[in-house]
Design a protein around this motif. Structure first.
Motif, PDB file in Angstrom:
ATOM      1  N   ALA A  85       1.415  10.152  24.043  1.00  0.00           N
ATOM      2  CA  ALA A  85       2.573   9.427  24.572  1.00  0.00           C
ATOM      3  C   ALA A  85       3.616   9.197  23.491  1.00  0.00           C
ATOM      4  O   ALA A  85       4.818   9.331  23.731  1.00  0.00           O
ATOM      5  CB  ALA A  85       2.130   8.098  25.179  1.00  0.00           C
ATOM      6  N   ALA A  86       3.175   8.836  22.282  1.00  0.00           N
ATOM      7  CA  ALA A  86       4.109   8.541  21.198  1.00  0.00           C
ATOM      8  C   ALA A  86       4.993   9.737  20.868  1.00  0.00           C
ATOM      9  O   ALA A  86       6.133   9.568  20.431  1.00  0.00           O
ATOM     10  CB  ALA A  86       3.344   8.094  19.958  1.00  0.00           C
ATOM     11  N   ALA A  87       4.492  10.941  21.094  1.00  0.00           N
ATOM     12  CA  ALA A  87       5.291  12.137  20.802  1.00  0.00           C
ATOM     13  C   ALA A  87       6.549  12.198  21.662  1.00  0.00           C
ATOM     14  O   ALA A  87       7.552  12.791  21.253  1.00  0.00           O
ATOM     15  CB  ALA A  87       4.452  13.395  20.998  1.00  0.00           C
ATOM     16  N   VAL A 126       6.773  -0.282  23.337  1.00  0.00           N
ATOM     17  CA  VAL A 126       7.750   0.563  24.017  1.00  0.00           C
ATOM     18  C   VAL A 126       7.156   0.983  25.356  1.00  0.00           C
ATOM     19  O   VAL A 126       6.069   1.571  25.398  1.00  0.00           O
ATOM     20  CB  VAL A 126       8.081   1.814  23.178  1.00  0.00           C
ATOM     21  CG1 VAL A 126       8.989   2.758  23.956  1.00  0.00           C
ATOM     22  CG2 VAL A 126       8.729   1.414  21.858  1.00  0.00           C
ATOM     23  N   ASP A 127       7.844   0.660  26.424  1.00  0.00           N
ATOM     24  CA  ASP A 127       7.360   1.003  27.759  1.00  0.00           C
ATOM     25  C   ASP A 127       7.857   2.399  28.131  1.00  0.00           C
ATOM     26  O   ASP A 127       9.039   2.578  28.424  1.00  0.00           O
ATOM     27  CB  ASP A 127       7.852  -0.031  28.774  1.00  0.00           C
ATOM     28  CG  ASP A 127       7.293   0.219  30.167  1.00  0.00           C
ATOM     29  OD1 ASP A 127       6.202   0.805  30.269  1.00  0.00           O
ATOM     30  OD2 ASP A 127       7.952  -0.150  31.147  1.00  0.00           O
ATOM     31  N   LEU A 128       6.969   3.362  28.120  1.00  0.00           N
ATOM     32  CA  LEU A 128       7.370   4.749  28.368  1.00  0.00           C
ATOM     33  C   LEU A 128       8.027   4.899  29.734  1.00  0.00           C
ATOM     34  O   LEU A 128       9.058   5.572  29.861  1.00  0.00           O
ATOM     35  CB  LEU A 128       6.164   5.671  28.238  1.00  0.00           C
ATOM     36  CG  LEU A 128       6.427   7.174  28.357  1.00  0.00           C
ATOM     37  CD1 LEU A 128       5.462   7.963  27.463  1.00  0.00           C
ATOM     38  CD2 LEU A 128       6.306   7.675  29.788  1.00  0.00           C
ATOM     39  N   ALA A 129       7.470   4.273  30.748  1.00  0.00           N
ATOM     40  CA  ALA A 129       7.951   4.488  32.114  1.00  0.00           C
ATOM     41  C   ALA A 129       9.371   3.984  32.332  1.00  0.00           C
ATOM     42  O   ALA A 129      10.119   4.557  33.144  1.00  0.00           O
ATOM     43  CB  ALA A 129       6.999   3.819  33.106  1.00  0.00           C
ATOM     44  N   VAL A 157       3.524   2.933  21.639  1.00  0.00           N
ATOM     45  CA  VAL A 157       3.836   3.595  22.914  1.00  0.00           C
ATOM     46  C   VAL A 157       2.539   3.806  23.691  1.00  0.00           C
ATOM     47  O   VAL A 157       2.116   4.924  23.958  1.00  0.00           O
ATOM     48  CB  VAL A 157       4.560   4.945  22.688  1.00  0.00           C
ATOM     49  CG1 VAL A 157       5.227   5.418  23.987  1.00  0.00           C
ATOM     50  CG2 VAL A 157       5.608   4.838  21.592  1.00  0.00           C
ATOM     51  N   ARG A 158       1.890   2.717  24.049  1.00  0.00           N
ATOM     52  CA  ARG A 158       0.608   2.810  24.755  1.00  0.00           C
ATOM     53  C   ARG A 158       0.859   3.184  26.206  1.00  0.00           C
ATOM     54  O   ARG A 158       1.341   2.381  27.005  1.00  0.00           O
ATOM     55  CB  ARG A 158      -0.120   1.476  24.652  1.00  0.00           C
ATOM     56  CG  ARG A 158      -1.630   1.573  24.471  1.00  0.00           C
ATOM     57  CD  ARG A 158      -2.021   1.835  23.034  1.00  0.00           C
ATOM     58  NE  ARG A 158      -1.621   0.753  22.150  1.00  0.00           N
ATOM     59  CZ  ARG A 158      -2.377  -0.325  21.919  1.00  0.00           C
ATOM     60  NH1 ARG A 158      -3.539  -0.477  22.499  1.00  0.00           N
ATOM     61  NH2 ARG A 158      -1.955  -1.253  21.080  1.00  0.00           N
TER      62      ARG A 158
END
Length: 287
Positions: free
Chosen positions: A99-101, A49-52, A25-26
């Motif tokens: 971010a990974a959290a 994994v694209d957070l946005a 989750v960069r």
């Protein structure tokens, strides 16, 4: 249940051939190149994994910059990463799991129990001399079935009243809490009654979480205790999840305000306090 998995434990799992889904989750505020960083190097087999777009719905003022996506959309994303119901999932990033959290909290909220944060993230894996790979990883679609409501969450109305019966923590940097700067949201300051608790203080210098007793001491010093309900917000509900993970490690349950300050500050009827104290000087808040 455990929140963290250390590098040695993950390496042992992988060496033993135990099924483990690794999710990268960069993401960081102000850095839109997470996927590019992932393609340069990542843990072997890790899926990006694209957070946005996968951990958030489109931004809108009334819900904030990173609203939670619909459960059906999140489930489709989780399956596309190759996650099955009984899998062990380990999430990581290259920023101390800030971010990974978010992914950890969302999976836990969706009733998925076996999800961990890789303590120290990519940096810890690299420091141990472990193998990295480049390019995209291909995942076979999984069959994970998700639910909702596995983690406590609050809305803006509850956040407004929270300090009257519990403790509301602001996980952003201190200068944003005090209103000295505000790089992205329409107003500077904090929710009246909130206590400043920067997420960065949850970590050691190497990006790993502080030991449990040190985290307990930190949060107890901020006023967290078992008899008082705790809730957390940040700018858009991302790093607040990191604070909740740290609180869980310390043995304290906490609720997330997903809309966080980006939602709060977009509503002109919500007051905003500035300065180092929970309430604005003189007990009033700036509108």
């Amino acid at each position: 249940m455990d929140t963290l998995m250390d590098v040695a434990a993950l390496k042992d799992r992988l060496d033993a051939g135990k099924r483990t889904v690794l999710l990268d989750v960069r993401w960081a505020l102000g850095d839109p190149h997470g996927q590019g960083h992932y393609l340069e190097e990542h843990l072997p087999g890790a899926v990006f994994v694209d957070l946005a777009t996968e951990l958030a719905a489109p931004a809108e003022p009334r819900r904030g910059r990173h609203p939670l996506p619909l459960l059906e959309q999140f489930q489709a994303s989780v399956r596309s990463w190759g996650v099955n119901n009984d899998d062990v999932v380990v999430a990581y990033d290259d920023s101390g799991n800030m971010a990974a959290a978010r992914l950890w909290w969302m999976l836990r909220n969706a009733g998925f129990a076996c999800v961990y944060l890789l303590d120290g993230g990519l940096a810890a894996w690299r420091a141990a001399g472990n193998e990295l790979e480049s390019g995209p990883a291909q995942a076979t679609a999984g069959d994970a079935t998700l639910d909702a409501g596995g983690m406590p969450a609050i809305d803006a109305g509850q956040a407004a009243a929270w300090a009257g019966h519990g403790l509301l923590l602001d996980a952003r940097a201190g200068e944003r809490y005090r209103g000295e700067i505000e790089p992205v949201d329409p107003r500077a300051g904090h929710i009246p009654g909130a206590v400043s608790a920067p997420t960065s203080a949850n970590l050691r210098e190497d990006g790993r979480f502080l030991p449990r007793e040190e985290l307990r001491e930190r949060f107890s010093g901020l006023g967290v205790h078992q008899g008082s309900p705790t809730a957390v917000y940040c700018g858009s509900g991302v790093t607040a999840a990191h604070e909740i993970a740290a609180l869980e490690i310390a043995g304290f349950p906490a609720a997330l305000y997903p809309g966080s300050f980006s939602e709060w500050s977009n509503n002109p009827s919500n007051d905003v306090a500035t300065g180092a104290a929970p309430y604005a000087e003189g007990g009033t808040a700036a509108g």
